[in-house]
Design a protein around this motif. Structure first.
Motif, PDB file in Angstrom:
ATOM      1  N   HIS A 284      33.708  53.458  -1.469  1.00 38.11           N
ATOM      2  CA  HIS A 284      33.649  54.555  -2.439  1.00 38.11           C
ATOM      3  C   HIS A 284      33.704  55.913  -1.750  1.00 38.11           C
ATOM      4  O   HIS A 284      34.181  56.887  -2.335  1.00 38.11           O
ATOM      5  N   LEU A 285      33.219  55.986  -0.524  1.00 33.89           N
ATOM      6  CA  LEU A 285      33.130  57.273   0.155  1.00 33.89           C
ATOM      7  C   LEU A 285      34.498  57.836   0.505  1.00 33.89           C
ATOM      8  O   LEU A 285      34.644  59.047   0.675  1.00 33.89           O
ATOM      9  N   LEU A 286      35.486  56.969   0.617  1.00 32.23           N
ATOM     10  CA  LEU A 286      36.825  57.443   0.975  1.00 32.23           C
ATOM     11  C   LEU A 286      37.400  58.373  -0.075  1.00 32.23           C
ATOM     12  O   LEU A 286      38.235  59.227   0.236  1.00 32.23           O
ATOM     13  N   LEU A 287      37.003  58.221  -1.317  1.00 35.33           N
ATOM     14  CA  LEU A 287      37.567  59.011  -2.398  1.00 35.33           C
ATOM     15  C   LEU A 287      36.734  60.245  -2.729  1.00 35.33           C
ATOM     16  O   LEU A 287      37.092  61.013  -3.622  1.00 35.33           O
ATOM     17  N   LEU A 288      35.635  60.439  -2.025  1.00 38.70           N
ATOM     18  CA  LEU A 288      34.807  61.621  -2.263  1.00 38.70           C
ATOM     19  C   LEU A 288      35.343  62.810  -1.478  1.00 38.70           C
ATOM     20  O   LEU A 288      35.797  62.668  -0.349  1.00 38.70           O
ATOM     21  N   ASP A 289      35.265  63.977  -2.058  1.00 38.35           N
ATOM     22  CA  ASP A 289      35.640  65.211  -1.367  1.00 38.35           C
ATOM     23  C   ASP A 289      34.418  65.712  -0.597  1.00 38.35           C
ATOM     24  O   ASP A 289      33.873  66.776  -0.876  1.00 38.35           O
ATOM     25  N   GLU A 290      33.982  64.911   0.341  1.00 32.43           N
ATOM     26  CA  GLU A 290      32.811  65.202   1.165  1.00 32.43           C
ATOM     27  C   GLU A 290      33.113  64.813   2.603  1.00 32.43           C
ATOM     28  O   GLU A 290      33.837  63.847   2.852  1.00 32.43           O
ATOM     29  N   GLN A 291      32.518  65.552   3.540  1.00 26.72           N
ATOM     30  CA  GLN A 291      32.764  65.268   4.959  1.00 26.72           C
ATOM     31  C   GLN A 291      31.553  64.651   5.656  1.00 26.72           C
ATOM     32  O   GLN A 291      31.704  63.887   6.597  1.00 26.72           O
ATOM     33  N   GLN A 292      30.348  64.991   5.212  1.00 22.15           N
ATOM     34  CA  GLN A 292      29.128  64.515   5.862  1.00 22.15           C
ATOM     35  C   GLN A 292      28.246  63.851   4.814  1.00 22.15           C
ATOM     36  O   GLN A 292      27.839  64.495   3.846  1.00 22.15           O
ATOM     37  N   LEU A 293      27.963  62.576   5.029  1.00 23.49           N
ATOM     38  CA  LEU A 293      27.266  61.797   4.015  1.00 23.49           C
ATOM     39  C   LEU A 293      26.116  61.011   4.635  1.00 23.49           C
ATOM     40  O   LEU A 293      26.188  60.555   5.779  1.00 23.49           O
ATOM     41  N   LEU A 294      25.094  60.838   3.844  1.00 22.83           N
ATOM     42  CA  LEU A 294      23.914  60.085   4.256  1.00 22.83           C
ATOM     43  C   LEU A 294      23.638  59.052   3.176  1.00 22.83           C
ATOM     44  O   LEU A 294      23.676  59.381   1.980  1.00 22.83           O
ATOM     45  N   VAL A 295      23.394  57.802   3.571  1.00 24.23           N
ATOM     46  CA  VAL A 295      23.157  56.733   2.610  1.00 24.23           C
ATOM     47  C   VAL A 295      21.774  56.145   2.866  1.00 24.23           C
ATOM     48  O   VAL A 295      21.484  55.682   3.968  1.00 24.23           O
ATOM     49  N   ARG A 296      20.946  56.201   1.866  1.00 20.51           N
ATOM     50  CA  ARG A 296      19.600  55.652   1.946  1.00 20.51           C
ATOM     51  C   ARG A 296      19.348  54.788   0.724  1.00 20.51           C
ATOM     52  O   ARG A 296      19.491  55.243  -0.409  1.00 20.51           O
ATOM     53  N   ASP A 297      19.017  53.536   0.973  1.00 21.32           N
ATOM     54  CA  ASP A 297      18.732  52.594  -0.104  1.00 21.32           C
ATOM     55  C   ASP A 297      19.868  52.554  -1.118  1.00 21.32           C
ATOM     56  O   ASP A 297      19.644  52.603  -2.332  1.00 21.32           O
ATOM     57  N   HIS A 298      21.068  52.491  -0.601  1.00 20.55           N
ATOM     58  CA  HIS A 298      22.273  52.341  -1.424  1.00 20.55           C
ATOM     59  C   HIS A 298      22.627  53.599  -2.209  1.00 20.55           C
ATOM     60  O   HIS A 298      23.596  53.608  -2.969  1.00 20.55           O
ATOM     61  N   ALA A 299      21.848  54.679  -2.047  1.00 19.29           N
ATOM     62  CA  ALA A 299      22.136  55.941  -2.733  1.00 19.29           C
ATOM     63  C   ALA A 299      22.766  56.905  -1.737  1.00 19.29           C
ATOM     64  O   ALA A 299      22.384  56.952  -0.569  1.00 19.29           O
ATOM     65  N   VAL A 300      23.730  57.690  -2.221  1.00 17.97           N
ATOM     66  CA  VAL A 300      24.519  58.554  -1.344  1.00 17.97           C
ATOM     67  C   VAL A 300      24.126  60.009  -1.559  1.00 17.97           C
ATOM     68  O   VAL A 300      23.953  60.466  -2.696  1.00 17.97           O
ATOM     69  N   ARG A 301      24.012  60.732  -0.440  1.00 21.29           N
ATOM     70  CA  ARG A 301      23.759  62.168  -0.485  1.00 21.29           C
ATOM     71  C   ARG A 301      24.763  62.864   0.428  1.00 21.29           C
ATOM     72  O   ARG A 301      25.202  62.295   1.423  1.00 21.29           O
TER      73      ARG A 301
END
Length: 899
Positions: free
Chosen positions: A204-221
């Motif tokens: 799913h992250l490939l389609l986000l217009d975001e460069q830096q991501l953090l995933v905790r307990d299956h939730a994305v920030r």
């Protein structure tokens, strides 16, 4: 108009015109009141910012993506991606190795990055050098032009209030952030917690217009730079904690920033004793005058030479502090620049920047760890968070400082890293930066701090509880007009609405305008675009100041300006442009002509949309997978397996491998010259596959060829073996294909070991081909005969324990194939192999359960300190070591044995 509260009695203001363009910005507006008299001095310019993580909603996932895992896969990404129903087509040590002989590059390279938590500065050098090499391979290899990189860490960054557990990987974030800036839209940074649960969101992250991501307990920030609110009174750190009779050590203490700070510490009463260390010490320019000045102010000052990159020198420096004036604080301001685009850096240039800043910080950490310090302050740079183009090495060093500060905070030690924005003239690092560069920084959103504002921010930062802060000035208006502003800025800079005025520079609109012009008009428009952006980058108000026939170098370009122009043109034209296109073209006119050629050859924007698939829905009870889970939870395991077997019986089947167009294709996991090669056989489980062996195979890279075989029928559209004989034959024939006529050893984990042993017997009985050996990895049984005494029900439940986890995405093909292959395998009737057989047995239990392997026919048994799952994951080195040691004791193989 947008108003954001910044503290008691203050707010920030951004006003825009009807087109969305900013017309008024104010960093701080005061509504009255004098504030707390004990608060740090107010700053006339600038403020304190921090990196925070905002929740992101996931939408569709990229469909049909071909993934590759590069490296040792310490995060078990291959395993996690398989559980998410994604295809990992290659495992390799390098990007080129993952491409292989086919020349077909994967769509996405997953690069797991894990540092030694006890490795200190050496671990940082190891990781950053490796990732720099991969980035340069990606930039240099034409076959990888369309491939994307996803750099994955665990604990390299921390959510709000969290701690960093992998400080070495934190430096990699800085390195990659700079590469992201130089190559927008092509690299993702992702920090995971539990890989099995969280890695499932990677598609799913490939389609986000975001460069830096953090995933905790299956939730994305996603990362955002934000102005910090006023600190709560009970969380502030009072300046009185600094004992004025103690000693403050300042590294880089004779340089611009160090000297400014030394004066400030004395005049504000924080200390009366200073130890100023620098590489040249008393021989540094201005050192004697600085010492005399501070002495006249009443301070006891020692100026000493110290190579802070040398751990012994730092230990001696800390040990030189008199017991009567104990060390109370450390401020590390030292650092050097050696700017260059990522592709131009060398390991030596990287190390040269890391050593005085990052290495020195780690040495100071080690030398003072047992001391009761009031403060441990690191002078970092905002480049570590923003990823400044042309400063990948410097960004790595500074992000490493930020990681060290959070790491120390997690240990309960004092720490604060200050990610400074640019300072004005006479303040150290900016003495190496030209006026044009400072002006460009200001236009780009980061005006320079003057000394008074910087020192006021220093005081304000030290009163706050956060271990990482960003003291800087920010020009919101300068940021708002930039093309393709990174997502990091979205909380500070309002997004311009897409109006008729704004839409004129979109790729579709510009390309549409070009389509309706004749060749001369097209060239004129492109020259206008090039000169317009060039004028903006060089600070000219009028594009007419740019002579389109004049060379870029004559116009004042350097590599950073060239990258900025390339990125802006690529964004507005919807093109992926080579990093060298500006200087290769030499002049704006020639660049416009090259752009014209590429536009003619490129598809129209949006002509080839990315294939997407909706988010997998939770398995409803009406689906095969849902009914299976419900039956298992209801205690109907036997009935659930029979249901899957019945579903399998409805699928197309083959009675002989000869009916298939091709056999199961082996996946190469390692290359090496030593015989025999290793051929792993996948276990027939819904979450089994070649990924099970990636980490074990990594230990053989450079020594042995290692491949793994998937089982036919687990992928949608594949046929299943109709009989036990067909099942045995396809494994045996696929092994022969994978052996390529070379001596080989068959290896299998759990029920994969059962299949490997049975197929070895078929090889001997049918073709007279005997493997050099068979290795069974914690295999409990060969045919799972009830007379063996194994608790089949308990064993099956163990295998299915987390199959309904949110991280697992299953389909009916995998589920039905699991039941079919297991039941078919138990009916295979082949004579036992005569090859030497090793059983590697896991000595640890998993939740009080351990497999009974007493019925397994093995010539040798080796116990390892691992459990059934970890022997292929975090304890894979023990497994590989046991295999290698046992193979070394066998007679040398001969190619005549394989025919």
């Amino acid at each position: 108009m947008r108003i954001t509260g910044t503290g008691p009695g203050t707010f920030a203001l951004v006003a825009t015109d009807p087109t969305g363009a900013p017309v008024l910005t104010a960093d701080t507006v005061h509504t009255g009141g004098t504030g707390d008299a004990q608060a740090p001095a107010a700053t006339g310019q600038g403020g304190l910012f921090g990196l925070h993580w905002t929740p992101v909603e996931l939408g569709d996932r990229a469909a049909g993506t071909r993934w590759a895992v590069v490296g040792d896969d310490e995060l078990d990404l291959g395993y996690a991606m398989h559980r998410a129903d994604e295809t990992v087509s290659a495992y390799a040590e390098s990007l080129g190795g993952a491409v292989g002989d086919t020349g077909l590059a994967p769509d996405v390279f997953l690069i797991p990055v894990v540092g030694d938590p006890d490795g200190g500065a050496a671990a940082v050098h190891t990781l950053t050098t490796r990732v720099l090499g991969l980035l340069q391979e990606w930039l240099d290899e034409p076959r990888l032009a369309d491939a994307r990189l996803v750099v994955v860490t665990r604990g390299a960054v921390a959510a709000d209030g969290g701690t960093v557990t992998d400080p070495a990987a934190a430096a990699v974030w800085g390195l990659v952030r700079a590469a992201q800036t130089e190559n927008p839209g092509r690299i993702r940074l992702v920090d995971l917690d539990d890989t099995f649960r969280s890695a499932g969101v990677l598609p799913h992250l490939l389609l986000l217009d975001e460069q830096q991501l953090l995933v905790r307990d299956h939730a994305v920030r996603a990362a955002r730079l934000a102005r910090l609110p006023e600190a709560a009174p009970d969380t502030t750190r009072p300046a009185a904690d600094w004992d004025p009779d103690g000693t403050v050590l300042v590294t880089g203490g004779t340089g611009g920033l160090g000297a400014l700070l030394a004066r400030h510490l004395v005049t504000t009463g924080r200390t009366r004793n200073l130890l100023l260390a620098s590489r040249r010490g008393p021989d540094a320019p201005g050192a004697a005058a600085l010492r005399d000045e501070l002495t006249a102010l009443g301070a006891a000052v020692t100026v000493t030479a110290c190579d802070a990159g040398d751990p012994d020198a730092v230990t001696a420096l800390v040990g030189s502090v008199p017991a009567g004036r104990p060390l109370t604080a450390v401020v590390h301001t030292a650092g050097v620049l050696d700017d260059g685009l990522t592709g131009s850096l060398t390991p030596e240039r990287l190390a040269g920047v890391l050593r005085p800043k990052l290495d020195a910080a780690w040495h100071l950490h080690a030398a003072t760890r047992e001391l009761p310090l009031a403060a441990f302050v690191l002078y970092s740079s905002v480049s570590g968070i923003l990823g400044s183009a042309g400063q990948a090495n410097y960004a790595a060093a500074n992000a490493g400082l930020d990681g060290l500060a959070r790491y120390r905070a997690g240990l309960g030690l004092p720490a604060v890293s200050l990610g400074w924005g640019p300072w004005g003239r006479g303040s150290g690092m900016t003495e190496q930066v030209g006026d044009a560069d400072l002006e460009r920084m200001a236009r780009g959103g980061l005006p320079a701090l003057d000394a008074a504002d910087g020192l006021a921010l220093f005081d304000a930062a030290l009163a706050r509880p956060e271990p990482v802060l960003v003291p800087t000035r920010i020009n919101v208006a300068g940021l708002a007009v930039q093309q393709a502003l990174p997502a990091l800025w979205r909380d500070l800079v309002p997004r311009t609405r897409r109006t008729a005025a704004a839409a004129g520079s979109s790729p579709v609109t510009v390309r549409e305008r070009l389509r309706h012009l004749d060749p001369a008009g097209q060239e004129a428009l492109l020259v206008e675009l090039v000169t317009g952006y060039t004028a903006g980058l060089l600070g000219h108000e009028d594009p007419a100041a740019v002579d389109p026939e004049r060379g870029f170098l004559e116009l004042g370009f350097d590599s950073l300006v060239a990258v900025g122009l390339r990125n802006q043109l690529g964004e507005v034209l919807g093109l992926r442009l080579a990093g060298s296109i500006v200087f290769d073209s030499t002049t704006p006119v020639k660049l416009a002509r090259r752009l014209h050629e590429q536009i003619e050859q490129a598809p129209a924007p949006g002509a080839t949309p990315v294939a997407t698939a909706g988010r997998p829905a939770a398995h409803g009870d009406e689906t095969l997978v849902g009914m299976f889970h419900a039956a298992v939870r209801g205690g109907k395991l036997v009935e659930a397996m029979r249901m899957l077997k019945a579903a399998a019986n409805t699928r197309p089947m083959f009675a002989s491998p000869a009916e298939l167009e091709e056999l199961s294709e082996p996946v190469t996991l390692a290359e090496g010259p030593t015989d025999p090669r290793l051929i792993f056989v996948s276990a027939p489980g819904a979450t089994g596959g070649v990924h099970q062996y990636a980490r074990i195979a990594a230990h053989f890279r450079g020594s042995r060829h290692v491949s793994a075989l998937p089982l036919m029928g687990f992928a949608p559209g594949e046929q299943l073996p109709a009989t036990s004989e067909a099942a045995a034959r396809i494994v045996a024939e696929s092994v022969l294909l994978a052996s390529d006529g070379e001596p080989f050893v068959m290896v299998g984990h759990s029920t994969g070991g059962s299949l490997a042993y049975l197929a070895a017997g078929v090889l001997e009985d049918t073709w007279g081909v005997r493997p050099e050996a068979v290795v069974l990895l914690d295999t409990a049984s060969i045919r799972w005969d009830a007379a063996e005494g194994n608790d089949l029900d308990r064993t099956t439940r163990f295998y299915l324990a987390d199959i309904d986890s949110p991280s697992v995405t299953l389909n009916s093909a995998r589920m039905s194939a699991m039941a079919h292959w297991f039941m078919t395998m138990t009916e295979i009737d082949s004579p036992p192999t005569t090859a030497p057989t090793l059983l590697v047995r896991a000595a640890r239990d998993v939740e009080d359960f351990i497999l009974d392997t007493s019925a397994v026919p093995a010539d040798a048994v080796v116990d390892i300190d691992a459990d059934h799952l970890s022997l292929a994951m975090e304890h894979s080195s023990l497994t590989a070591g046991a295999i290698e040691t046992w193979l070394a004791e066998l007679p040398a193989p001969t190619t005549e044995d394989v025919s």
